[in-house]
Design a protein around this motif. Sequence first.
Motif, short mmCIF file in Angstrom:
data_model
loop_
_atom_site.label_atom_id
_atom_site.label_comp_id
_atom_site.label_asym_id
_atom_site.label_seq_id
_atom_site.Cartn_x
_atom_site.Cartn_y
_atom_site.Cartn_z
N ASN A 103 34.82 -7.18 52.56
CA ASN A 103 35.98 -7.28 53.44
C ASN A 103 35.57 -6.91 54.86
N GLY A 104 35.54 -7.89 55.72
CA GLY A 104 35.15 -7.68 57.11
C GLY A 104 34.68 -8.99 57.72
N LEU A 105 33.98 -8.88 58.86
CA LEU A 105 33.47 -10.05 59.57
C LEU A 105 31.95 -9.97 59.62
N GLY A 106 31.31 -11.08 59.25
CA GLY A 106 29.85 -11.09 59.24
C GLY A 106 29.28 -12.40 59.72
N MET A 107 28.02 -12.34 60.14
CA MET A 107 27.30 -13.54 60.56
C MET A 107 25.86 -13.45 60.08
N GLY A 108 25.42 -14.46 59.34
CA GLY A 108 24.03 -14.56 58.92
C GLY A 108 23.67 -13.66 57.75
N GLY A 109 22.62 -14.03 57.06
CA GLY A 109 22.13 -13.22 55.96
C GLY A 109 22.80 -13.54 54.64
#
Length: 455
Positions: free
Chosen positions: A355-361
């Motif tokens: 739960n959250g905001l992510g980019m890449g990986g």
Amino acid sequence: MGNKQTNCRPNYCSRFLPEEQAEIDGLFAAIAGGSESVCCERNRKCYPVPISLEMLQAYLGDAIPQKMICRIYDGMRHIDPTGVNPIPTEYVIRDQFSIFMSEILKGNAGDKSKMIMKMLLVPCANVKAGHIQEFTEDLISSVVHVLYYRNELKGWNMKRCQDFTAGVRPLASQLLSSLKQGGPPIPDKTCDCSLLEDWLLKVPQISTFLNVIIRRGFLVLNSYSEFCGFIPECKDGRDFMSLLNIPAIIYINSFLPSNLQHTWRLIFSSQIHGYSFAKFCGNIIDRGPCVIVVRDRDGYIFGGFASHSWAVKSHFQGDCRSFLFTIFPNIAVYTYSGYNDHYMYLNFGQQTMPNGLGMGGQLDYFGFWLDCDFGKGHSKANPRCSTYNSPQLSCRENFELDCVEVWAVGEFQCEKSTCKKNCLDNEKEVHCLLEMIGKCRHSEGVRNPCDDEDD
């Protein structure tokens, strides 16, 4: 004394259109004080009036920093129009002036590399990477100076941004990193014209910086379309202290798709809107592509560009135009590696998904992650983020959030207002909060869809 006119002028000035050459000639005459020629009583011939460094400084005033003026003048007087006298002249004649302007504004990478070599204030045989570093720092500082002097920062307030001087050396080092490796380590690495030419081909920002300084510093051959996306217009961001500095804005903006480079509009700042993940999501969802900038408690500044509007989904979204970046202590942009399509992720209210905001990986192992409690995040890269080939962006792998700001780029997307709405439709942060605690709106999906809805 450098007042001899040559016959090579047509060859060097052929890049200019007739009206452009007339403007260049007029500029030279203006610097020379309005006199185009002086008559010699001995042979009764007229020679063009040469210009001195003092004349150039007097004409430009404070439009260009003094050190860059000296570099420009030195570059001009080292030009040999005849090809037979490599010794620099004491003054600059019209041919040298025209050749310099032609090579810088219209020349290819090879032409510009020769001019840069003449602007380094050292003999060409002794040029090292350290001299290129110093020149690049002067170039970046001069660009910001010229834009500020000409009142062309497009709404960016230097007093409301981070000190631009702190971004000059990191950006210069980043641009210089594209010089071919091998041989002595930088700054002792010896450089020649072929190395500079290869560098200019890899780093187009250098040519753009030179164009800005000459065209906007001298106010000559101006073209709005050429520089309209160089620095974006700042919207709604005048009244708070941004995490960005002017060199970082220019550099990051150069990596955005061209149709998104014209405008940045502030849509969220923790300084203004507080530390609420619901408010954060409410301000960025359905707002189009955006740039997210974060500072951790250790002072590192970094973030990412999201190529699509953010939407709450249990899977990755976006496309290969997205990228990650760092601003402090180093400036760098990390683009798509081609390994996977894990560009963007936003989710909350789930027990089995992050739960959250992510980019890449990967899930729980993001290149850039902001947790839904909005107090912490992580940047995991061992050794590199698989999606963007980026290293660890933050000081610590698991970082504490200090502040965050989000800029919508390109055409700002407002919420659709053609549907009949209830009281929650205009409160996106309330909607997000309800979903985070597991509550849904029972009317969702029951109301008739809008006639003009695109999706």
